[in-house]
Scaffold this active site. Structure first.
Site, PDB file in Angstrom:
ATOM      1  CB  CYS A  14      -0.884   0.003   1.244  1.00 53.80           C
ATOM      2  SG  CYS A  14      -2.255   1.177   1.101  1.00 53.80           S
TER       3      CYS A  14
ATOM      4  CB  CYS B 250      -1.700   4.795   3.319  1.00 50.42           C
ATOM      5  SG  CYS B 250      -1.678   3.262   4.270  1.00 50.42           S
TER       6      CYS B 250
ATOM      7  CB  CYS C 142      -4.310   3.702  -0.140  1.00 47.46           C
ATOM      8  SG  CYS C 142      -4.796   3.594   1.600  1.00 47.46           S
TER       9      CYS C 142
ATOM     10  CE  LYS D 259      -7.385  -1.429   4.370  1.00 51.30           C
ATOM     11  NZ  LYS D 259      -6.010  -1.104   4.024  1.00 51.30           N
TER      12      LYS D 259
ATOM     13  CD  GLU E  90     -13.914  -4.727  -4.288  1.00 53.28           C
ATOM     14  OE1 GLU E  90     -12.964  -5.290  -4.864  1.00 53.28           O
ATOM     15  OE2 GLU E  90     -14.078  -3.500  -4.317  1.00 53.28           O
TER      16      GLU E  90
ATOM     17  CE  LYS F 157      -7.051  -3.841   7.607  1.00 46.00           C
ATOM     18  NZ  LYS F 157      -6.063  -3.113   6.908  1.00 46.00           N
TER      19      LYS F 157
ATOM     20  CE1 TYR G 164      -0.819  -5.251  14.543  1.00 50.91           C
ATOM     21  CE2 TYR G 164      -3.220  -5.420  14.606  1.00 50.91           C
ATOM     22  CZ  TYR G 164      -2.064  -4.960  13.999  1.00 50.91           C
ATOM     23  OH  TYR G 164      -2.149  -4.211  12.856  1.00 50.91           O
TER      24      TYR G 164
HETATM   25  C1  PBG Z   1      -2.695  -0.089   4.832  1.00 48.57           C
HETATM   26  C2  PBG Z   1      -3.274  -0.874   5.938  1.00 48.57           C
HETATM   27  C3  PBG Z   1      -4.065  -0.462   7.029  1.00 48.57           C
HETATM   28  C4  PBG Z   1      -4.225  -1.578   7.853  1.00 48.57           C
HETATM   29  C5  PBG Z   1      -3.572  -2.619   7.235  1.00 48.57           C
HETATM   30  N1  PBG Z   1      -3.009  -2.171   6.048  1.00 48.57           N
HETATM   31  C6  PBG Z   1      -4.561   0.865   7.403  1.00 48.57           C
HETATM   32  C7  PBG Z   1      -5.650   1.533   6.688  1.00 48.57           C
HETATM   33  O1  PBG Z   1      -6.166   1.068   5.671  1.00 48.57           O
HETATM   34  O2  PBG Z   1      -5.980   2.617   7.142  1.00 48.57           O
HETATM   35  C8  PBG Z   1      -4.950  -1.613   9.159  1.00 48.57           C
HETATM   36  C9  PBG Z   1      -4.478  -2.673  10.104  1.00 48.57           C
HETATM   37  C10 PBG Z   1      -4.947  -2.528  11.502  1.00 48.57           C
HETATM   38  O3  PBG Z   1      -5.729  -1.630  11.875  1.00 48.57           O
HETATM   39  O4  PBG Z   1      -4.501  -3.355  12.316  1.00 48.57           O
HETATM   40  N2  PBG Z   1      -3.574   0.469   3.956  1.00 48.57           N
END
Ligand code: PBG
Length: 327
Positions: free
Chosen positions: A119, A121, A129, A194, A232, A247, A312
């Protein structure tokens, strides 16, 4: 009541409950996220994610070592570059922070599974992103940069590429770049569904990736939608994804269950930073007991149909599973 019908009969003691348990989890299914910072000699706790650490590339193997001791051998790497710019050029730098982290681990541990989050970002000055056209993410300009990023991570030793930008066509763009450059064996674990979620808050602090203006709703999914998630996922499968992902996890168990029924690909769920932080905070406030809450939340994600869990809590969970606390 008909006394011969008695579900409690099978609940009477632990070994019998174990016999009829429907959801069985394994440390093999767990993936542990790692944050690599472009500094030296660093192992620093992340304030928004108590118990999680920033590692510099020269020390990231310590995290791997500790995880292996707990029975976790799969890692998802995120990078925090020293410098950001408009295009996020640090993301595809062959000497970039995540590439250094991947390489360091790959040299020392040839057998672990390494997954690179792709990504922009964390690398863009605006925190979005991909490439912006005005204030809107430009899909066509973003795709080649995601593909370059994926390629540089494959070259640095990633086994799987995990695109998380939610740009349309990102799986196809990455698949063709990998194939063209001789990385046909590198797989894609796509963040297919996502959602634009409030539960990413602690991660954005940990990764320094909060958008400087606006939000991610024009590319991440609307939490109200389930059919769109199936769409998707079907698109990602058609574009060549090897594994799919939903996610966050806990607020999207219905999505996990439905996606599970709609594909034969392995399905991952990402129990995101906010889910971890909620349990931690409630436990610290004395409101819930952390260990059983962690176990129960995790079981719910596997019961919904996930095959793989990014969390985590991976190390604590692996221990709990081995101890027999989760079945
Ligand atoms: C990158 C990304 C994000 C997360 C994983 N990859 C952040 C987002 O999209 O803002 C979030 C992971 C988490 O909150 O544990 N784009």
């Amino acid at each position: 009541m008909n006394e011969s019908i008695c579900p409690r009969r099978l609940r009477s003691f632990s070994a019998l409950r174990g016999l009829v348990r429907e959801t069985r989890v394994s440390p093999q299914s767990l993936v542990y996220p790692l944050f690599v910072v472009e500094e030296q000699n660093v192992r620093r706790e992340i304030p928004s994610l108590p118990g999680q650490f920033h590692y510099s590339p020269d020390r990231v193997c310590e995290a791997v070592e500790e995880s292996l001791a707990h029975g976790v051998n799969k890692f998802l790497l995120f990078g925090l570059p020293a410098h950001k710019d408009e295009t996020g050029s640090g993301a595809w730098n062959p000497q970039g922070v995540v590439q250094q982290g991947l390489w360091a681990i790959r040299q020392r541990y040839p057998q672990v599974v390494l997954i690179g989050d792709v990504c922009l970002c964390e690398y863009t000055s605006h925190g979005h992103c991909g490439i912006l056209e005005g204030e809107v993410l430009d899909n066509d300009k973003t795709l080649p940069l995601l593909a370059k990023t994926a390629l540089s991570q494959a070259q640095a030793g990633a086994d799987l590429i995990a695109p998380s930008a939610m740009a349309d066509g990102q799986v196809r763009a990455i698949r063709s770049a990998l194939d063209r450059e001789g990385f046909a064996q590198t797989g894609i674990l796509s963040y297919s569904a996502k959602y634009a979620s409030a539960f990413y808050g602690p991660f954005r602090d940990a990764a320094g990736s909060a958008p400087s203006f606006g939000d991610r709703k024009s590319y991440q999914m609307d939490p109200h939608n389930l059919r769109e998630a199936l769409r998707e996922c079907a698109l990602d499968e058609a574009e060549g994804a090897d594994c799919l992902m939903v996610k966050p996890a806990l607020s999207y168990l219905d999505v996990i269950a439905k996606v599970r029924q709609s594909t034969h690909l392995p399905l991952a769920a990402y129990s995101v930073s906010g889910e971890y932080a909620m349990i931690k905070a409630a436990a610290r406030a004395g409101l819930i007991d952390e260990y059983p809450a962690m176990c129960e939340a995790t079981v719910s994600i596997f019961r919904a149909g996930a095959d793989i869990l990014i969390t985590y809590y991976a190390r604590e969970l692996a221990k709990a599973i081995v101890k027999g606390d989760m079945g």
